[in-house]
Scaffold this motif. Structure first.
Motif, mmCIF file in Angstrom:
data_model
loop_
_atom_site.group_PDB
_atom_site.id
_atom_site.type_symbol
_atom_site.label_atom_id
_atom_site.label_comp_id
_atom_site.label_asym_id
_atom_site.label_seq_id
_atom_site.Cartn_x
_atom_site.Cartn_y
_atom_site.Cartn_z
ATOM 1 N N ARG A 261 48.251 21.373 25.698
ATOM 2 C CA ARG A 261 47.612 20.979 27.071
ATOM 3 C C ARG A 261 48.363 19.995 27.871
ATOM 4 O O ARG A 261 49.149 19.037 27.304
ATOM 5 C CB ARG A 261 46.303 20.575 26.845
ATOM 6 C CG ARG A 261 45.874 19.410 25.772
ATOM 7 C CD ARG A 261 46.703 18.116 26.029
ATOM 8 N NE ARG A 261 46.243 17.125 25.339
ATOM 9 C CZ ARG A 261 46.497 15.684 25.620
ATOM 10 N NH1 ARG A 261 47.419 15.254 26.341
ATOM 11 N NH2 ARG A 261 46.090 14.765 24.738
ATOM 12 N N LEU B 179 46.990 24.872 28.200
ATOM 13 C CA LEU B 179 46.058 24.586 29.207
ATOM 14 C C LEU B 179 46.209 23.429 30.128
ATOM 15 O O LEU B 179 47.186 22.586 29.815
ATOM 16 C CB LEU B 179 44.508 24.035 28.234
ATOM 17 C CG LEU B 179 44.184 24.975 26.971
ATOM 18 C CD1 LEU B 179 43.111 24.119 26.286
ATOM 19 C CD2 LEU B 179 43.708 26.070 27.613
ATOM 20 N N ARG C 5 44.395 20.188 32.064
ATOM 21 C CA ARG C 5 43.127 19.304 32.035
ATOM 22 C C ARG C 5 43.358 18.079 33.305
ATOM 23 O O ARG C 5 44.412 17.580 33.233
ATOM 24 C CB ARG C 5 42.982 18.764 30.501
ATOM 25 C CG ARG C 5 41.612 17.992 30.673
ATOM 26 C CD ARG C 5 41.345 17.489 29.418
ATOM 27 N NE ARG C 5 41.993 16.595 28.466
ATOM 28 C CZ ARG C 5 42.662 16.764 27.286
ATOM 29 N NH1 ARG C 5 42.163 17.794 26.428
ATOM 30 N NH2 ARG C 5 43.424 15.881 26.663
ATOM 31 N N TRP D 107 48.689 28.670 33.764
ATOM 32 C CA TRP D 107 47.661 28.155 32.613
ATOM 33 C C TRP D 107 46.301 28.514 32.847
ATOM 34 O O TRP D 107 46.142 29.558 33.802
ATOM 35 C CB TRP D 107 47.444 26.527 33.122
ATOM 36 C CG TRP D 107 47.063 26.343 34.539
ATOM 37 C CD1 TRP D 107 45.500 26.343 34.988
ATOM 38 C CD2 TRP D 107 47.630 25.916 35.627
ATOM 39 N NE1 TRP D 107 45.718 26.053 36.297
ATOM 40 C CE2 TRP D 107 47.072 25.865 36.853
ATOM 41 C CE3 TRP D 107 49.264 26.098 35.677
ATOM 42 C CZ2 TRP D 107 47.715 25.806 38.189
ATOM 43 C CZ3 TRP D 107 49.689 25.823 37.057
ATOM 44 C CH2 TRP D 107 48.757 25.565 38.335
ATOM 45 N N GLN E 128 38.537 21.613 23.176
ATOM 46 C CA GLN E 128 39.329 22.447 23.658
ATOM 47 C C GLN E 128 40.167 22.971 22.601
ATOM 48 O O GLN E 128 40.996 24.000 23.017
ATOM 49 C CB GLN E 128 40.060 22.088 24.886
ATOM 50 C CG GLN E 128 39.440 21.694 26.271
ATOM 51 C CD GLN E 128 40.311 21.463 27.302
ATOM 52 O OE1 GLN E 128 40.907 20.185 27.167
ATOM 53 N NE2 GLN E 128 40.527 22.164 28.215
ATOM 54 N N VAL F 132 42.429 21.880 20.911
ATOM 55 C CA VAL F 132 43.904 21.441 21.032
ATOM 56 C C VAL F 132 44.602 21.271 19.495
ATOM 57 O O VAL F 132 44.050 20.496 18.995
ATOM 58 C CB VAL F 132 44.200 20.396 22.225
ATOM 59 C CG1 VAL F 132 45.742 19.975 21.939
ATOM 60 C CG2 VAL F 132 43.598 20.775 23.207
#
Length: 298
Positions: free
Chosen positions: A17, A49, A51, A79, A224, A226
């Motif tokens: 991310r 991702l 964010r 993304w 998420q 991650v």
């Protein structure tokens, strides 16, 4: 408390991310971090991702957020959607904070910045040294941590503004066994010992912001799924706090990769607050994607 109870990252595909704050234009340092995350995700056959870390509603502006999307698209990055925006998830951060409060690991702190500054100045007037965190800020005085529950309730009932701080001593006791993390970064590799105590009683929530960076980032990374946190070396020491919070909240631990920073000609790391040249300005001046990648050493 067992770690990894929310998500088993070992069974997940790699997830990377990039998480900028929309409080100013992205600069070359952000370009390096975003491209690294994107390229490493693609190389690993994983997910990338984006964010938006917009907890600070005073400094984070819609126009800056819109420019982030424009800059990243120009850098050739794509993304997954929808993008997670922290301002839309305050309830999740509050739930994590409440859990720590219920565990007796967080306390309300009432001293203002001015009061802390005055306390430190008076202490150091005699030539003594007040302990400071890795960023150079004085550690918070112990006064509020040592208040009785009755005194705390009285101050809160009187609507005295307060933040919520992690009781570091108690948190370290509860965390128990040695904390560490797996590092694959530019300057350090292997297991790295974590020492959260160097940060003192860190803030987890303020009266003007329902969550701190430390709390929201570990909650977001867990929710998420991650698996790989790739970010600048300026956040290397902060990883100790994140590992502690992950242990306390039973969250999974990602693999960390802290990359080199991009510096200006004087050796100072680039900063939005210093008005360093942004990607948009470089683009407007005729820079190409190849120019940007070459400049950041990719």
């Amino acid at each position: 408390m067992a770690e990894g109870s929310m998500i088993d990252t070992a069974s997940q595909n790699p997830v990377f991310r990039f998480a900028p704050s929309p409080n100013g234009p992205l600069h070359l340092g952000h370009a390096l971090s975003a491209i690294l995350n994107h390229d490493m995700a693609r190389s690993a056959g994983g997910r990338f991702l984006l964010r938006i870390e917009d907890i600070d509603r005073t400094r984070c502006l819609p126009e800056h957020e819109a420019l982030i999307y424009t800059d990243l698209a120009w850098l050739g990055l794509s993304w997954e959607k929808p993008v997670r925006r922290q301002s839309e998830h305050f309830a999740e951060y509050r739930a994590a904070l409440t859990r720590l409060i219920d565990l007796g690991l967080v306390y309300p702190s009432f001293m203002t910045r001015g009061e802390v500054k005055a306390r430190v100045a008076a202490f150091e007037a005699d030539g003594k040294h007040w302990p400071r965190d890795p960023d150079g800020s004085p550690l918070y005085p112990p006064d509020d941590r040592d208040l009785s529950e009755a005194s705390r309730r009285q101050l809160i009932a009187q609507d005295v503004r307060h933040a919520w701080r992690l009781d570091m001593r108690r948190a370290m006791e509860i965390a128990g066994e040695r904390l560490d993390w797996l590092e694959t970064g530019d300057d350090v590799g292997g297991r790295v010992a974590a020492d959260p105590s160097i940060w003192g009683d860190v803030v987890l929530s303020r009266s003007d912001a329902p969550s701190s960076y430390h709390l929201s980032v570990v909650v977001d990374d867990a929710l998420q799924a991650v698996t790989h946190v790739v970010r600048g070396m300026d956040l290397f020491q902060a990883t100790s706090v994140h590992r502690l919070l992950q242990r306390l909240l039973g969250l999974p631990q990602p693999t960390y990769h802290h990359h080199r920073l991009i510096a200006d000609p004087d050796g100072r790391k680039l900063s939005k607050s210093q008005g360093d040249t942004g990607i948009a300005a470089l683009r407007a001046a005729g820079a190409t994607l190849s120019d940007i990648r070459a400049t950041v050493g990719l």
